[in-house]
Design a protein around this motif. Structure first.
Motif, PDB file in Angstrom:
ATOM      1  N   ASN A   1     -38.172  -4.763 -25.678  1.00 25.21           N
ATOM      2  CA  ASN A   1     -38.689  -4.936 -27.041  1.00 25.21           C
ATOM      3  C   ASN A   1     -39.660  -6.105 -27.140  1.00 25.21           C
ATOM      4  N   THR A   2     -40.395  -6.343 -26.040  1.00 27.70           N
ATOM      5  CA  THR A   2     -41.470  -7.333 -26.022  1.00 27.70           C
ATOM      6  C   THR A   2     -42.685  -6.685 -25.385  1.00 27.70           C
ATOM      7  N   ILE A   3     -43.830  -7.379 -25.411  1.00 26.78           N
ATOM      8  CA  ILE A   3     -45.030  -6.776 -24.848  1.00 26.78           C
ATOM      9  C   ILE A   3     -45.006  -6.717 -23.318  1.00 26.78           C
ATOM     10  N   ALA A   4     -43.919  -7.189 -22.717  1.00 25.30           N
ATOM     11  CA  ALA A   4     -43.745  -6.974 -21.280  1.00 25.30           C
ATOM     12  C   ALA A   4     -43.372  -5.511 -21.016  1.00 25.30           C
ATOM     13  N   GLY A   5     -42.880  -4.816 -22.045  1.00 23.64           N
ATOM     14  CA  GLY A   5     -42.487  -3.417 -21.921  1.00 23.64           C
ATOM     15  C   GLY A   5     -41.595  -3.010 -23.074  1.00 23.64           C
ATOM     16  N   PHE A   6     -41.683  -1.731 -23.482  1.00 21.58           N
ATOM     17  CA  PHE A   6     -40.907  -1.232 -24.607  1.00 21.58           C
ATOM     18  C   PHE A   6     -40.164   0.047 -24.253  1.00 21.58           C
ATOM     19  N   ASP A   7     -38.988   0.238 -24.901  1.00 20.19           N
ATOM     20  CA  ASP A   7     -38.470   1.589 -25.030  1.00 20.19           C
ATOM     21  C   ASP A   7     -38.800   2.011 -26.453  1.00 20.19           C
ATOM     22  N   CYS A   8     -38.407   3.227 -26.861  1.00 16.77           N
ATOM     23  CA  CYS A   8     -38.909   3.736 -28.145  1.00 16.77           C
ATOM     24  C   CYS A   8     -38.464   2.901 -29.337  1.00 16.77           C
ATOM     25  N   SER A   9     -37.182   2.564 -29.408  1.00 16.10           N
ATOM     26  CA  SER A   9     -36.702   1.787 -30.560  1.00 16.10           C
ATOM     27  C   SER A   9     -37.119   0.324 -30.461  1.00 16.10           C
ATOM     28  N   GLY A  10     -37.284  -0.180 -29.231  1.00 21.05           N
ATOM     29  CA  GLY A  10     -37.778  -1.539 -29.048  1.00 21.05           C
ATOM     30  C   GLY A  10     -39.204  -1.684 -29.572  1.00 21.05           C
ATOM     31  N   PHE A  11     -40.006  -0.655 -29.366  1.00 22.61           N
ATOM     32  CA  PHE A  11     -41.376  -0.635 -29.880  1.00 22.61           C
ATOM     33  C   PHE A  11     -41.377  -0.661 -31.408  1.00 22.61           C
ATOM     34  N   ILE A  12     -40.502   0.155 -32.011  1.00 20.42           N
ATOM     35  CA  ILE A  12     -40.389   0.190 -33.467  1.00 20.42           C
ATOM     36  C   ILE A  12     -39.967  -1.182 -34.006  1.00 20.42           C
TER      37      ILE A  12
END
Length: 250
Positions: free
Chosen positions: A148-159
């Protein structure tokens, strides 16, 4: 009607210009957090906070937010519905219907919705404008399970990340939990949530942000990308459009 439309568009582009101040820096060879901080006249701690970084490690082509996110409480005008092809709610669950594709004799009454979304609050309108400014600029960031950071996201982390950057105090949860904490939208507008089921597990398992014209942005296995709701895969897994209670009128 034309005068009203022009006023709304002027307000939209005026607000978008403010939102564009949230600059992203793409990491290049030789960059470090301290070097980037000095370049943009901010502190390393600012960069850590705005990008939710736990460590100072960065990588080439990573996108770093280098200016404090805009305060979203300044907008006071409602967000217009998308111009052009008006989004059409699915007639049957898991099917997205484009305008003009359905004949009158094919139309059926939608199911009764127990929890239907209400209109956006003024702060919700401002948040939606910022979502639409921030989300596309994160395209290309890689997929990372539980990220959930700009190092990488999953779908809900992006939201969680883009809503937090837009000013919404949102707890990090799964897409299934977000589904339960939002209301169904019959006529979606850009910025609303879109949910899918039975992707990598049974039940609600994926989500994104609706961009209008049958497109949505999400963090998939290929990273943050824009996809089409009428593609074979997403059409088969589509559940509904929804809206967080926290951006809606009580």
């Amino acid at each position: 009607m034309i005068k009203k439309f022009l006023i709304v568009m002027v307000l939209f582009f005026s607000f978008s210009a403010t939102a564009n101040a949230d600059t992203l820096h793409e990491v290049k060879k030789g960059d470090s957090l301290s070097k980037i901080a000095k370049m943009y006249k901010v502190t390393v701690n600012d960069l850590r906070t705005w990008n939710k970084l736990k460590k100072d490690n960065i990588y080439i082509k990573q996108k770093i937010i280098v200016q404090k996110p805009t305060n979203v409480k300044t907008a006071t005008k409602p967000v217009p519905k998308p111009v052009g092809n008006k989004p059409v709610a699915p007639i049957i669950t898991e099917i997205i219907v484009q305008p003009g594709q359905v004949k009158s004799e094919q139309v059926v009454n939608p199911p009764v919705l127990v929890d239907e979304a209400k209109q956006l609050t003024e702060s919700g309108q401002a948040i939606y404008l910022l979502l639409l400014d921030i989300a596309p600029r994160l395209e290309g960031i890689p997929y990372l399970y539980a990220g959930n950071t700009i190092a990488g996201f999953d779908c809900s982390g992006f939201i969680h990340f883009i809503h937090s950057q837009a000013g919404l105090n949102l707890t990090r949860k799964s897409s299934e939990s977000y589904f339960a904490e939002s209301a169904t939208v019959v006529n979606p507008i850009v910025g609303d949530l879109v949910f899918f089921e039975n992707t990598y597990k049974e039940g609600i398992s994926h989500m994104g942000i609706y961009l209008g014209n049958n497109e949505f942005i999400h963090a998939g296995t290929k990273g943050v990308e824009i996809a089409r709701l009428d593609s074979v895969y997403w059409k088969d897994h589509f559940v509904s459009f929804k809206r967080f209670h926290s951006v809606s009128v009580n």
